[in-house]
Design a protein around this motif. Structure first.
Motif, mmCIF file in Angstrom:
data_model
loop_
_atom_site.group_PDB
_atom_site.id
_atom_site.type_symbol
_atom_site.label_atom_id
_atom_site.label_comp_id
_atom_site.label_asym_id
_atom_site.label_seq_id
_atom_site.Cartn_x
_atom_site.Cartn_y
_atom_site.Cartn_z
ATOM 1 N N LEU A 143 19.262 -10.303 -13.740
ATOM 2 C CA LEU A 143 18.321 -9.587 -14.602
ATOM 3 C C LEU A 143 17.560 -8.519 -13.809
ATOM 4 O O LEU A 143 17.403 -7.375 -14.271
ATOM 5 C CB LEU A 143 17.344 -10.593 -15.226
ATOM 6 N N ALA A 144 17.086 -8.891 -12.614
ATOM 7 C CA ALA A 144 16.333 -7.959 -11.773
ATOM 8 C C ALA A 144 17.181 -6.727 -11.453
ATOM 9 O O ALA A 144 16.708 -5.593 -11.519
ATOM 10 C CB ALA A 144 15.879 -8.656 -10.493
ATOM 11 N N ASN A 145 18.455 -6.978 -11.117
ATOM 12 C CA ASN A 145 19.389 -5.901 -10.839
ATOM 13 C C ASN A 145 19.507 -4.947 -12.007
ATOM 14 O O ASN A 145 19.484 -3.732 -11.864
ATOM 15 C CB ASN A 145 20.774 -6.501 -10.562
ATOM 16 N N GLU A 146 19.638 -5.557 -13.170
ATOM 17 C CA GLU A 146 19.861 -4.772 -14.376
ATOM 18 C C GLU A 146 18.672 -3.881 -14.721
ATOM 19 O O GLU A 146 18.836 -2.760 -15.190
ATOM 20 C CB GLU A 146 20.178 -5.720 -15.535
ATOM 21 N N VAL A 147 17.469 -4.367 -14.492
ATOM 22 C CA VAL A 147 16.290 -3.569 -14.864
ATOM 23 C C VAL A 147 15.660 -2.866 -13.665
ATOM 24 O O VAL A 147 14.611 -2.241 -13.784
ATOM 25 C CB VAL A 147 15.222 -4.425 -15.597
#
Ligand SMILES: [Zn+2]
Length: 308
Positions: free
Chosen positions: A267-271
């Motif tokens: 999730l962190a990567n994506e945002v």
């Protein structure tokens, strides 16, 4: 087992023979099975263990049902633990965290900390996703109340009363230590409130919804990826959280010590956010409750961009 029983009956005989006046308060609640006659207090998991040690002091023997490093939600109890729980002067737990403990407690000799405070409703997305509430229990409230030091102070006071009722000879000592513990927790509460007064962001994206009380107390907004640490989030939930994180400019996705960080990392990567560990204190930290909460404060100040 054998020696446990004989120690227990020896202690009982000794107590009966030496202090006849104790019979006056003898409803059985003050019975002890300790080798040295101290009441046994069984705490369900770490924050309640810490609290029981603070309030019980040297007048009790505290044991804990959840070993360090074990995620408490799905704990299973062995025969020895069920026996300890049944023989204890008092079991301290929170209904809704651990179904195995909820099933095993003796109603007359247990203290459910959730009954001492105003609880918050269970996670909002429980129904949308068709997930069961935390720990498969049917409680309608969020059970993670220890993450608000102010509520935990209230629990300390009540625990002092319950220990005093179970062991009237030391009632004043329990009351005094409970008051001291409540004062310490009150000071921690003030410190956290002050530390989180001026922050750029107020949104906490967490691995599981453990921080509702912290958010409630310090006017933050919690967005939990899952309700339960054992549950994999649905793709729909993940994209919902990602959208929210982008909209609110979230810089950090929080992971936990005992939960696999993979989902939070994806999730962190994506945002385009970082990850940081926020400790829900469901297991023993390297320090204690107070130091772990202060570490959490530092983590939050960095992640949320708070002015010191
Ligand atoms: Zn939890």
């Amino acid at each position: 087992m054998m020696s446990g029983f004989s120690r227990s009956s020896a202690a009982g005989l000794l107590a009966a023979a030496s202090v006849l006046t104790l019979a006056a308060c003898g409803s059985g609640s003050a019975e002890t099975s300790a080798t040295d006659g101290k009441p046994q207090v069984v705490a369900a998991f770490y924050p309640l263990q810490w609290l029981s040690e603070q309030v019980g002091g040297s007048d009790v023997q505290v044991s804990v049902l959840t070993s360090p490093g074990v995620e408490p939600h799905d704990v299973e109890l062995g025969i020895q633990q069920v026996t300890a729980l049944r023989d204890a002067a008092l079991t301290v737990y929170i209904k809704g965290i651990q179904p195995a403990v909820d099933d095993a407690v003796n109603a007359d000799k247990s203290f459910d900390a959730a009954t001492a405070v105003a609880t918050l409703p269970a996670g909002e997305h429980a129904e949308e996703e068709g997930e069961e509430a935390h720990g498969h229990e049917e409680v309608s409230y969020d059970p993670h109340l220890w993450l608000d030091p102010a509520r935990l102070a209230t629990v300390a006071t009540k625990l002092g009363e319950r220990l005093g009722a179970a062991d009237p000879a030391h009632a004043q000592a329990y009351k005094d230590r409970a008051a001291k513990t409540a004062t310490t927790l009150g000071a921690l509460d003030q410190e956290i409130a002050k530390g989180l007064t001026t922050c750029k962001s107020k949104t906490l994206v967490t691995a599981h919804e453990a921080f509702g009380y912290l958010a409630d107390r310090y006017k933050l907004k919690q967005v939990g990826i899952t309700l339960d640490p054992e549950t994999e989030p649905s793709p729909a939930r993940l994209s919902e959280v990602a959208k929210l994180a982008r909209a609110e400019g979230v810089s950090t996705i929080f992971t936990e010590t005992l939960v696999n960080p993979k989902v939070a990392e994806v999730l962190a990567n994506e945002v385009g956010a970082k990850t940081a560990v926020l400790d829900p204190l469901e297991s023993k930290p390297s320090g204690d409750y107070l130091s772990a909460m202060r570490d959490n404060l530092k983590t939050l100040q960095t992640a949320l961009g708070c002015m010191a």
